[in-house]
Design a protein around this motif. Structure first.
Motif, mmCIF file in Angstrom:
data_model
loop_
_atom_site.group_PDB
_atom_site.id
_atom_site.type_symbol
_atom_site.label_atom_id
_atom_site.label_comp_id
_atom_site.label_asym_id
_atom_site.label_seq_id
_atom_site.Cartn_x
_atom_site.Cartn_y
_atom_site.Cartn_z
ATOM 1 N N GLU A 251 89.421 38.371 53.833
ATOM 2 C CA GLU A 251 88.785 38.214 52.531
ATOM 3 C C GLU A 251 87.868 36.992 52.539
ATOM 4 O OE1 GLU A 251 91.964 37.590 49.716
ATOM 5 O OE2 GLU A 251 92.026 35.438 50.133
ATOM 6 N N PHE A 252 87.007 36.928 51.520
ATOM 7 C CA PHE A 252 86.177 35.743 51.312
ATOM 8 C C PHE A 252 86.114 35.484 49.810
ATOM 9 C CE2 PHE A 252 81.988 33.755 50.481
ATOM 10 C CZ PHE A 252 82.192 32.574 51.184
ATOM 11 N N GLU A 253 86.427 34.251 49.429
ATOM 12 C CA GLU A 253 86.400 33.868 48.003
ATOM 13 C C GLU A 253 87.229 34.827 47.150
ATOM 14 O OE1 GLU A 253 85.239 31.190 46.869
ATOM 15 O OE2 GLU A 253 83.753 30.443 48.277
ATOM 16 N N THR A 254 88.422 35.162 47.618
ATOM 17 C CA THR A 254 89.424 36.022 46.952
ATOM 18 C C THR A 254 89.074 37.514 46.970
ATOM 19 O OG1 THR A 254 88.570 36.014 44.641
ATOM 20 C CG2 THR A 254 89.931 34.121 45.340
ATOM 21 N N ILE A 255 87.915 37.898 47.470
ATOM 22 C CA ILE A 255 87.545 39.317 47.499
ATOM 23 C C ILE A 255 87.926 39.905 48.856
ATOM 24 C CG2 ILE A 255 85.690 41.007 47.309
ATOM 25 C CD1 ILE A 255 84.162 39.005 45.595
ATOM 26 N N GLY A 264 79.614 50.430 52.486
ATOM 27 C CA GLY A 264 78.908 50.175 51.232
ATOM 28 C C GLY A 264 79.749 50.419 50.001
ATOM 29 N N ALA A 265 81.077 50.483 50.161
ATOM 30 C CA ALA A 265 81.983 50.702 49.029
ATOM 31 C C ALA A 265 82.973 49.543 48.949
ATOM 32 C CB ALA A 265 82.738 52.023 49.196
ATOM 33 N N LEU A 266 82.910 48.794 47.859
ATOM 34 C CA LEU A 266 83.752 47.607 47.698
ATOM 35 C C LEU A 266 84.649 47.749 46.475
ATOM 36 C CD1 LEU A 266 80.893 45.096 48.453
ATOM 37 C CD2 LEU A 266 82.996 45.267 49.811
ATOM 38 N N LEU A 267 85.727 46.968 46.478
ATOM 39 C CA LEU A 267 86.712 47.013 45.397
ATOM 40 C C LEU A 267 86.967 45.594 44.911
ATOM 41 C CD1 LEU A 267 88.679 49.086 43.974
ATOM 42 C CD2 LEU A 267 90.407 48.319 45.608
ATOM 43 N N VAL A 268 86.887 45.380 43.600
ATOM 44 C CA VAL A 268 87.206 44.075 43.024
ATOM 45 C C VAL A 268 88.286 44.254 41.961
ATOM 46 C CG1 VAL A 268 84.950 43.061 43.489
ATOM 47 C CG2 VAL A 268 85.327 44.257 41.319
ATOM 48 N N LYS A 269 89.044 43.183 41.714
ATOM 49 C CA LYS A 269 90.203 43.283 40.828
ATOM 50 C C LYS A 269 89.874 43.097 39.352
ATOM 51 C CE LYS A 269 93.443 41.730 44.390
ATOM 52 N NZ LYS A 269 94.376 40.662 44.817
ATOM 53 N N ASN A 270 88.750 42.428 39.072
ATOM 54 C CA ASN A 270 88.415 42.147 37.678
ATOM 55 C C ASN A 270 86.935 41.780 37.560
ATOM 56 O OD1 ASN A 270 88.287 39.361 38.575
ATOM 57 N ND2 ASN A 270 90.531 39.328 38.415
ATOM 58 N N GLN A 271 86.512 41.509 36.307
ATOM 59 C CA GLN A 271 85.107 41.189 36.067
ATOM 60 C C GLN A 271 84.703 39.855 36.691
ATOM 61 O OE1 GLN A 271 82.639 42.843 34.924
ATOM 62 N NE2 GLN A 271 83.637 44.665 34.084
#
Length: 293
Positions: A251-255, A264-271
């Motif tokens: 990960e980088f910076e919590t992502i 090209g498909a990413l997942l994030v936990k919140n805004q």
């Protein structure tokens, strides 16, 4: 791409996937995680970014498993045995496929080994034979998170496949500019270490395996004792191409980033993470978790 003994009856896998999904949703075995979708465009790629709307069910399941591990002292393995309600089909004497329990993409399959093998083992002829059998049934993107640093969440070897058409894969515009030298090439817009090659569905699993080892050698990953990999990496594969990216961070910076990030498909936990990704930019994020050229 498919060679060897296959137990799967041709032309039946897609029907089995849809039927198993329907029943697993009714039984509660399949716990799909809802997401919102945004597009971030960079360098000709329309990165698909999914924002988790409810990760609580997965967190609750993980806490339950952690409690069980602490109580029994045994590491939890969701694939030995796998949940019967998630079983889709026998693929080969060495592999079965099941639904991904916590999917964010519909009809997300796991191709798992029947007996335990480590997720840090290099892929084998049997892996490519089973994977090829699935790709012959429907068009999709196969990926393998080779080790924890590559985004693997389970230690039991499993490849994954999601039903994407070639044109639906966000990085597909970049592949047209891929530079191939002696069948091995690179993607000019990727500023990190990687290796790329073309595939042909008419090829045997042996040829696909040989190309895989050539890509690994190109990026500096070697087989160690007992076929263990010398470094973490992500593999992506369709009917037409294969891409390998060595990894140095998960990960980088919590992502967090797994193989799909390089498609090209990413997942994030919140805004908050979404805004962070926009500030970092997707390609810079990928560069940070891979190795810069």
């Amino acid at each position: 791409m498919n060679q060897g003994k296959i137990l799967l009856e041709p032309g039946t896998l897609w029907t089995r996937i849809k039927k198993t999904t329907e029943l697993a949703l009714k039984s509660g075995a399949l716990k799909s995680i809802p997401t919102k979708l945004e597009i971030i465009e960079q360098n000709g790629v329309k990165f698909v970014v999914r924002i988790l709307e409810n990760i609580n069910r997965k967190i609750a399941e993980q806490k339950k498993r952690d409690h069980e591990v602490a109580k029994t002292g045994k590491e939890f393995n969701p694939f030995l045995p796998y949940e019967v309600d998630l079983f889709v089909a026998d693929i080969s004497p060495t592999h079965v496929c099941i639904l991904n329990k916590f999917n964010v993409v519909d009809y997300h399959l796991l191709i798992i080994t029947r007996a335990f093998e480590s997720q840090e083992n290099l892929l084998t002829l049997e892996d490519f034979t089973a994977t090829g059998a699935c790709l012959e049934e429907f068009e999709g993107l196969v990926f393998y998170n080779g080790g924890k640093l590559a985004g693997a969440s389970q230690p039991h070897k499993h490849l994954q496949i999601v039903p994407f058409a070639e044109t639906d894969i966000p990085i597909s515009p970049l592949l047209k500019a891929a530079k191939l030298e002696t069948a091995i090439g690179s993607i000019p817009e990727f500023p990190f270490v990687h290796a790329f090659t073309n595939l042909d569905m008419g090829e045997s699993a042996e040829i696909t395996l040989e190309k895989y080892h050539t890509l690994l050698q190109t990026v500096g990953i070697k087989p160690l004792e007992n076929n263990i990999q010398s470094g973490a990496y992500n593999l992506l594969m369709t009917r037409k191409w294969m891409l390998i990216v060595p990894r140095q961070y998960d990960e980088f910076e919590t992502i967090s980033v797994n193989s799909l990030g390089f498609a090209g498909a990413l997942l994030v936990k919140n805004q908050e993470q979404m805004q962070l990704l926009k500030d970092i930019t997707p390609i810079n994020l990928l560069s940070k978790v891979a190795f810069c050229k």
